[in-house]
Motif scaffolding. Structure first.
Motif, mmCIF file in Angstrom:
data_model
loop_
_atom_site.group_PDB
_atom_site.id
_atom_site.type_symbol
_atom_site.label_atom_id
_atom_site.label_comp_id
_atom_site.label_asym_id
_atom_site.label_seq_id
_atom_site.Cartn_x
_atom_site.Cartn_y
_atom_site.Cartn_z
ATOM 1 N N SER A 47 4.242 36.727 36.000
ATOM 2 C CA SER A 47 3.871 36.839 34.598
ATOM 3 C C SER A 47 4.906 36.134 33.736
ATOM 4 O O SER A 47 6.073 35.997 34.118
ATOM 5 C CB SER A 47 3.762 38.313 34.185
ATOM 6 O OG SER A 47 3.559 38.437 32.794
ATOM 7 N N LEU A 48 4.456 35.689 32.558
ATOM 8 C CA LEU A 48 5.345 35.093 31.563
ATOM 9 C C LEU A 48 5.701 36.086 30.464
ATOM 10 O O LEU A 48 6.201 35.700 29.404
ATOM 11 C CB LEU A 48 4.693 33.850 30.950
ATOM 12 C CG LEU A 48 4.439 32.673 31.900
ATOM 13 C CD1 LEU A 48 3.695 31.568 31.173
ATOM 14 C CD2 LEU A 48 5.753 32.141 32.483
ATOM 15 N N ALA A 49 5.463 37.368 30.728
ATOM 16 C CA ALA A 49 5.680 38.386 29.703
ATOM 17 C C ALA A 49 7.141 38.447 29.278
ATOM 18 O O ALA A 49 7.439 38.659 28.096
ATOM 19 C CB ALA A 49 5.225 39.745 30.225
ATOM 20 N N ASN A 50 8.062 38.251 30.223
ATOM 21 C CA ASN A 50 9.480 38.311 29.870
ATOM 22 C C ASN A 50 9.867 37.171 28.935
ATOM 23 O O ASN A 50 10.655 37.360 28.007
ATOM 24 C CB ASN A 50 10.334 38.265 31.138
ATOM 25 C CG ASN A 50 10.148 39.491 32.010
ATOM 26 O OD1 ASN A 50 10.261 40.616 31.546
ATOM 27 N ND2 ASN A 50 9.843 39.281 33.284
ATOM 28 N N TYR A 51 9.309 35.979 29.177
ATOM 29 C CA TYR A 51 9.606 34.847 28.303
ATOM 30 C C TYR A 51 8.952 35.033 26.937
ATOM 31 O O TYR A 51 9.531 34.639 25.913
ATOM 32 C CB TYR A 51 9.144 33.548 28.956
ATOM 33 C CG TYR A 51 9.992 33.156 30.132
ATOM 34 C CD1 TYR A 51 11.208 32.495 29.950
ATOM 35 C CD2 TYR A 51 9.607 33.457 31.433
ATOM 36 C CE1 TYR A 51 12.005 32.140 31.036
ATOM 37 C CE2 TYR A 51 10.392 33.113 32.515
ATOM 38 C CZ TYR A 51 11.591 32.446 32.313
ATOM 39 O OH TYR A 51 12.380 32.112 33.386
ATOM 40 N N ALA A 52 7.759 35.620 26.906
ATOM 41 C CA ALA A 52 7.123 35.918 25.617
ATOM 42 C C ALA A 52 7.952 36.925 24.840
ATOM 43 O O ALA A 52 8.110 36.817 23.613
ATOM 44 C CB ALA A 52 5.707 36.454 25.857
ATOM 45 N N VAL A 58 11.106 37.175 24.936
ATOM 46 C CA VAL A 58 12.294 36.493 24.425
ATOM 47 C C VAL A 58 11.938 35.554 23.279
ATOM 48 O O VAL A 58 12.552 35.583 22.197
ATOM 49 C CB VAL A 58 12.998 35.712 25.559
ATOM 50 C CG1 VAL A 58 14.142 34.876 25.006
ATOM 51 C CG2 VAL A 58 13.515 36.660 26.626
ATOM 52 N N LEU A 59 10.938 34.712 23.490
ATOM 53 C CA LEU A 59 10.649 33.635 22.550
ATOM 54 C C LEU A 59 9.871 34.081 21.323
ATOM 55 O O LEU A 59 9.879 33.377 20.305
ATOM 56 C CB LEU A 59 9.882 32.522 23.277
ATOM 57 C CG LEU A 59 10.634 31.868 24.445
ATOM 58 C CD1 LEU A 59 9.752 30.850 25.141
ATOM 59 C CD2 LEU A 59 11.924 31.214 23.966
ATOM 60 N N LEU A 60 9.190 35.207 21.394
ATOM 61 C CA LEU A 60 8.411 35.672 20.254
ATOM 62 C C LEU A 60 9.149 36.672 19.379
ATOM 63 O O LEU A 60 8.568 37.234 18.447
ATOM 64 C CB LEU A 60 7.089 36.288 20.753
ATOM 65 C CG LEU A 60 6.154 35.340 21.495
ATOM 66 C CD1 LEU A 60 4.884 36.067 21.919
ATOM 67 C CD2 LEU A 60 5.824 34.113 20.645
ATOM 68 N N ASP A 61 10.413 36.892 19.680
ATOM 69 C CA ASP A 61 11.233 37.834 18.913
ATOM 70 C C ASP A 61 12.245 37.043 18.091
ATOM 71 O O ASP A 61 13.061 36.297 18.647
ATOM 72 C CB ASP A 61 11.949 38.802 19.849
ATOM 73 C CG ASP A 61 12.627 39.942 19.104
ATOM 74 O OD1 ASP A 61 12.757 39.841 17.874
ATOM 75 O OD2 ASP A 61 13.027 40.928 19.756
ATOM 76 N N GLN A 62 12.200 37.196 16.793
ATOM 77 C CA GLN A 62 13.103 36.454 15.901
ATOM 78 C C GLN A 62 14.557 36.791 16.175
ATOM 79 O O GLN A 62 15.445 35.946 15.982
ATOM 80 C CB GLN A 62 12.765 36.772 14.442
ATOM 81 C CG GLN A 62 13.601 35.994 13.426
ATOM 82 C CD GLN A 62 13.427 34.497 13.550
ATOM 83 O OE1 GLN A 62 12.321 34.011 13.801
ATOM 84 N NE2 GLN A 62 14.515 33.746 13.400
ATOM 85 N N TYR A 63 14.830 37.986 16.658
ATOM 86 C CA TYR A 63 16.208 38.393 16.945
ATOM 87 C C TYR A 63 16.844 37.468 17.976
ATOM 88 O O TYR A 63 18.005 37.063 17.838
ATOM 89 C CB TYR A 63 16.235 39.839 17.425
ATOM 90 C CG TYR A 63 17.583 40.286 17.936
ATOM 91 C CD1 TYR A 63 18.636 40.544 17.062
ATOM 92 C CD2 TYR A 63 17.818 40.436 19.305
ATOM 93 C CE1 TYR A 63 19.883 40.936 17.523
ATOM 94 C CE2 TYR A 63 19.057 40.839 19.774
ATOM 95 C CZ TYR A 63 20.083 41.089 18.884
ATOM 96 O OH TYR A 63 21.316 41.479 19.361
#
Length: 284
Positions: free
Chosen positions: A48-53, A55-60
């Protein structure tokens, strides 16, 4: 024997010599990278790419990444401005080999000390009542002590001290390969010392400078100990997030995604810097 016949023989002779470094590279670099990458792509027991999502979809995470690369860029700039003149002085000005060796030894001596020890030393020096503040106040440059610890400036100071030898060695080796007769020919043709340096010396040692800059930037972007100690918990860089996931939260999947993200962005910036440097070298 013809060259075509000697090539396989030379390759067979080189294989035993290459076996050890190749095995070391595979065991301590390739395999760990594959493990980190595979763990970053796993979520709930399935790829799954959930871990990258996450990371990349969080402004923090973007904010922390910006802080990380800003500190790395400022460190690289400061190290270059300090290290290039020092390397030039050691190679072009110092005529005594004994003095040059002594300066190089003094430059490399801190590398034999742990980053933790050196960072604790800077915590004492940069404290509100530390030597740096006391000196600046004593000579009248400051009216009152300023806060270095817990700021990006404090982290940059610590990283510059640690990474300065790398740029000096890279630039110094490049300067040592520049033929002095080229500079003498430029001077004989009427060029000023500045023109000679900018048109002859600097372009010839630019590959060494670029190599040193890339090395310093990658080390600064991946530094953990110095930012963790000198930030006082007030500033977070990406390696600190990665360490937290692996050592405290024990989320190897999320930590792997953070690691690969930092690696990819660092490689992209390094590739851009290398392309800009090569473009400058082609124009010169």
């Amino acid at each position: 024997m013809p060259p075509a016949a000697t090539a396989p023989t030379a390759l067979r002779r080189a294989l035993p010599l290459l076996a050890a470094p190749v095995a070391f590279f595979v065991a301590f670099f390739a395999v760990p990278m594959v493990v980190v990458l595979s763990s970053s792509l796993a979520a709930g027991g399935a790829p799954s790419l959930a871990n990258y999502a996450r990371v990349l979809l969080d402004q923090y995470h973007w904010d922390v990444l910006a802080v990380t690369f800003r500190i790395a860029a400022l460190t690289t700039l400061a190290v270059t401005l300090l290290g290039y003149p020092l390397a030039y002085y050691l190679v072009r000005v110092v005529s005594s080999n004994a003095l040059r060796r002594s300066c190089v030894i003094l430059l490399l001596l801190p590398l034999f000390t742990s980053n933790i020890v050196r960072s604790f030393g800077w915590m004492i020096l940069l404290g509100r009542n530390g030597l740096v503040n006391d000196t600046l106040v004593g000579i009248g440059l400051l009216e009152r002590p300023v806060r270095f610890l817990g700021t990006e400036m404090g982290i940059v100071i610590g990283l510059v001290y640690i990474l300065l030898p790398f740029i000096v060695l890279a630039v110094g080796n490049a300067l040592a390969t520049v033929d002095p007769t080229l500079e003498e020919a430029s001077a004989d043709l009427g060029a000023s010392p500045f023109t000679t340096f900018w048109t002859v010396t600097f372009p010839l040692c630019l590959p060494g400078l670029i190599a040193g800059v890339i090395m310093v930037f990658t080390l600064a972007a991946s530094a953990y100990v110095t930012p963790a100690l000198l930030s006082g918990g007030k500033i977070t860089v990406f390696p600190m997030l990665i360490f937290q996931q692996y050592s405290t939260v024990f989320d190897v999947h999320y930590g792997g995604a953070l690691s690969i993200t930092l690696l990819v962005f660092t490689l992209v910036l390094v590739a851009l810097a290398g392309r800009i440097g090569n473009g400058g070298g082609d124009r010169s």
